[in-house]
Design an enzyme around this catalytic site. Structure first.
Site, PDB file in Angstrom:
ATOM      1  N   HIS A  71       0.838  -1.324   0.039  1.00 15.70           N
ATOM      2  CA  HIS A  71       0.072  -0.034   0.002  1.00 15.70           C
ATOM      3  C   HIS A  71       0.827   1.140   0.047  1.00 15.70           C
ATOM      4  O   HIS A  71       1.901   1.386   0.542  1.00 15.70           O
ATOM      5  CB  HIS A  71      -1.036   0.169   1.123  1.00 15.70           C
ATOM      6  CG  HIS A  71      -0.253  -0.123   2.572  1.00 15.70           C
ATOM      7  ND1 HIS A  71       0.083   1.192   3.258  1.00 15.70           N
ATOM      8  CD2 HIS A  71      -0.048  -1.017   3.345  1.00 15.70           C
ATOM      9  CE1 HIS A  71       0.630   0.561   4.416  1.00 15.70           C
ATOM     10  NE2 HIS A  71       0.648  -0.606   4.496  1.00 15.70           N
ATOM     11  N   ASP A  73      -0.625   4.099   0.870  1.00 19.46           N
ATOM     12  CA  ASP A  73      -1.224   5.119   1.906  1.00 19.46           C
ATOM     13  C   ASP A  73      -0.491   5.060   3.330  1.00 19.46           C
ATOM     14  O   ASP A  73       0.176   4.022   3.557  1.00 19.46           O
ATOM     15  CB  ASP A  73      -2.651   5.079   2.065  1.00 19.46           C
ATOM     16  CG  ASP A  73      -3.116   3.542   2.471  1.00 19.46           C
ATOM     17  OD1 ASP A  73      -2.442   2.754   1.981  1.00 19.46           O
ATOM     18  OD2 ASP A  73      -3.971   3.666   3.056  1.00 19.46           O
ATOM     19  N   ASP A 104       6.404   1.394   6.959  1.00 22.52           N
ATOM     20  CA  ASP A 104       5.180   1.058   6.857  1.00 22.52           C
ATOM     21  C   ASP A 104       4.529   1.908   5.644  1.00 22.52           C
ATOM     22  O   ASP A 104       3.656   2.978   5.952  1.00 22.52           O
ATOM     23  CB  ASP A 104       4.175   1.075   8.046  1.00 22.52           C
ATOM     24  CG  ASP A 104       2.741   0.492   8.121  1.00 22.52           C
ATOM     25  OD1 ASP A 104       2.484  -0.291   6.744  1.00 22.52           O
ATOM     26  OD2 ASP A 104       2.259   0.300   8.857  1.00 22.52           O
ATOM     27  N   GLU A 138      -5.154   0.840   2.706  1.00 20.27           N
ATOM     28  CA  GLU A 138      -4.802  -0.197   3.526  1.00 20.27           C
ATOM     29  C   GLU A 138      -4.940   0.351   5.040  1.00 20.27           C
ATOM     30  O   GLU A 138      -5.304  -0.259   5.994  1.00 20.27           O
ATOM     31  CB  GLU A 138      -3.392  -0.792   3.415  1.00 20.27           C
ATOM     32  CG  GLU A 138      -3.290  -2.182   4.109  1.00 20.27           C
ATOM     33  CD  GLU A 138      -2.682  -2.223   5.629  1.00 20.27           C
ATOM     34  OE1 GLU A 138      -2.987  -3.254   6.275  1.00 20.27           O
ATOM     35  OE2 GLU A 138      -2.576  -1.166   5.941  1.00 20.27           O
ATOM     36  N   GLU A 139      -4.686   1.591   5.164  1.00 21.38           N
ATOM     37  CA  GLU A 139      -4.556   1.973   6.662  1.00 21.38           C
ATOM     38  C   GLU A 139      -5.909   2.656   7.056  1.00 21.38           C
ATOM     39  O   GLU A 139      -6.120   3.148   8.133  1.00 21.38           O
ATOM     40  CB  GLU A 139      -3.471   3.310   6.484  1.00 21.38           C
ATOM     41  CG  GLU A 139      -2.064   2.705   6.341  1.00 21.38           C
ATOM     42  CD  GLU A 139      -1.527   1.858   7.465  1.00 21.38           C
ATOM     43  OE1 GLU A 139      -2.193   1.428   8.533  1.00 21.38           O
ATOM     44  OE2 GLU A 139      -0.312   1.538   7.412  1.00 21.38           O
ATOM     45  N   GLU A 167       4.912  -5.534   3.757  1.00 23.43           N
ATOM     46  CA  GLU A 167       4.739  -5.099   5.315  1.00 23.43           C
ATOM     47  C   GLU A 167       5.711  -5.120   6.169  1.00 23.43           C
ATOM     48  O   GLU A 167       6.329  -6.151   6.096  1.00 23.43           O
ATOM     49  CB  GLU A 167       3.233  -5.571   5.946  1.00 23.43           C
ATOM     50  CG  GLU A 167       1.910  -5.353   5.106  1.00 23.43           C
ATOM     51  CD  GLU A 167       1.453  -3.948   5.420  1.00 23.43           C
ATOM     52  OE1 GLU A 167       2.169  -3.262   6.107  1.00 23.43           O
ATOM     53  OE2 GLU A 167       0.288  -3.790   4.905  1.00 23.43           O
ATOM     54  N   HIS A 353       3.438   3.848  12.918  1.00 25.95           N
ATOM     55  CA  HIS A 353       2.396   4.392  13.004  1.00 25.95           C
ATOM     56  C   HIS A 353       2.913   5.447  14.186  1.00 25.95           C
ATOM     57  O   HIS A 353       1.986   5.971  14.953  1.00 25.95           O
ATOM     58  CB  HIS A 353       1.381   3.559  13.780  1.00 25.95           C
ATOM     59  CG  HIS A 353       0.730   2.843  12.447  1.00 25.95           C
ATOM     60  ND1 HIS A 353      -0.513   2.449  12.732  1.00 25.95           N
ATOM     61  CD2 HIS A 353       1.225   2.215  11.186  1.00 25.95           C
ATOM     62  CE1 HIS A 353      -0.768   1.753  11.437  1.00 25.95           C
ATOM     63  NE2 HIS A 353       0.270   1.830  10.931  1.00 25.95           N
TER      64      HIS A 353
HETATM   65 ZN   LIG Z   1       1.220  -1.404   6.336  1.00 30.43          ZN
END
Ligand SMILES: [Zn+2]
Length: 381
Positions: A71, A73, A104, A138-139, A167, A353
């Site tokens: 992903h 995003d 990520d 995805e997020e 990932e 994150h």
């Molecule tokens: Zn991810």
């Protein structure tokens, strides 16, 4: 600060993290990837679903299909003043690259592209096909991304055999963990009905907290399973309980609660729902229960793809990776049900994150080499 490493994967990673692709905005990341893939002979297809941009790219028409997935995003940076530096400007410090999405998972994306370029440089006539399934959802809600692309591919009978998800799977060092599946996630939304009343006259009321307490205790005491070779034990957790109107002399008329199962392949979600209902039905309780299934558990059985991932890691790190199904859900939950073997191999996830997200620069280069090795092991005869 400049990257003077002269590593194509790092250059590409820098370009990707400069794009402010806060979910579900792709912010041009897929255009950048498409521009690299087209000259290599990939047919690139944009699959737009609602406000989500997805990229399906494929080189070759033959089977088997090895697909890299990921992903573009990222989660929002939060208060940018909490960051040591601009979250959307890559900064090199002490062998690390800092930026939102560094781990990520834009390093995974950069590593895929450069690994494919390297591989095709020497093996343009490989067996099978190479594909990429890239989403920008995805997020976020994860409704118009990988799930929809898999549906579209299914409708036209286009099949993926093996999938490598980039990932951030690693825990302490690159390649220490390869994910070969994920637990399922099942949420229950509960309402217990009672009769509101004066606290001094309980015989005239029906307190839903008192009704629910023994059920909750029983649900907590159940040993759902002991896990199995690949899965940790199933866990039941209550995440929210609400009742009461805020007055000390009133017992509530209703209680609501939410709980969640992270469950192994020892259960189906139907079996779990059934078991929970049995517990409730053994108690005298007036309740309503709604369910939300966010993902079924999936597991890739031992075979060629896991062997290749293990070998690629071991050759680079000197140690065999642990095969794990831990962690949260991933888009693997949407890919695996189509009969696809899925492994997740990516950088260390300690900072994802978080403020000051970062990735070890050397790891991005090594990951690129691992992906290239997987291509060799899977697509050369
Ligand atoms: Zn991810």
């Amino acid at each position: 600060m400049n990257n003077d490493l002269n590593e194509p994967a790092i250059d590409l990673l820098c370009e990707l993290v400069r794009r402010r692709s806060v979910t579900p905005d792709d912010a041009g990341c897929q255009d950048m990837m498409r521009a690299r893939l087209k000259p290599l002979g990939f047919r690139c297809e944009t699959m737009q679903f609602d406000d989500v941009t997805n990229l399906w790219a494929r080189r070759g028409g033959a089977s088997p299909v090895l697909c890299f997935a990921g992903h573009t995003d990222v989660v929002p940076p939060g208060d940018e003043s909490d960051w040591s530096t601009d979250p959307f400007e890559p900064i090199f410090r002490d062998g690390m690259l800092y930026a939102r999405g560094a781990a990520d998972m834009k390093s995974g994306l950069a590593a895929m592209i450069v690994a494919i370029e390297d591989f095709l440089g020497t093996h343009p006539d490989h067996a099978g096909s190479i594909a990429l399934l890239i989403t920008s959802d995805e997020e976020g809600r994860a409704r118009d991304g990988t799930l929809k692309v898999m549906e579209a591919l299914g409708e036209r009978d286009e099949h993926i055999d093996w999938c490598v998800l980039g990932e951030p799977s690693s825990q302490h060092s690159l390649g220490d963990i390869v994910r070969v599946g994920r637990r399922g996630s099942l949420s229950g939304m509960l309402t217990v009905r009672g009769v509101q009343g004066h606290v001094a006259y309980p015989q005239l009321a029906d307190n839903p907290i008192r009704r629910f307490a023994p059920v909750l205790a029983e649900l907590h005491d159940i040993n759902w399973d002991d896990g199995n070779e690949y899965f940790p034990p199933t866990s039941f957790q209550v995440v929210d309980v609400r009742a009461g109107i805020g007055a000390p002399n009133v017992t509530p008329g209703e209680l609501s609660a939410r709980f969640n199962f992270r469950y192994s392949t020892e259960w189906t979600h139907e079996e779990l729902q059934q078991r929970v209902r049995e517990v409730f039905d053994h108690h005298d309780i007036d309740y309503e229960l709604d369910w939300h299934l966010s993902g079924k558990p999936f597991l890739t059985e031992p075979g060629k793809l896991i062997d290749a991932a293990q070998q690629a890691v071991t050759e680079h790190t000197g140690a065999a990776p642990e095969l794990s199904t831990g962690g949260g859900t991933s888009d693997g939950r949407f890919i695996s049900p189509a009969g696809v073997d899925v492994v997740e191999l990516g950088p260390v996830n300690a900072s994802i994150h978080k403020v000051d997200e970062h990735v070890k620069v050397d790891d991005v280069v090594t990951l690129t080499s691992m992906y290239r090795r997987i291509l060799e092991l899977m697509l050369l005869d």
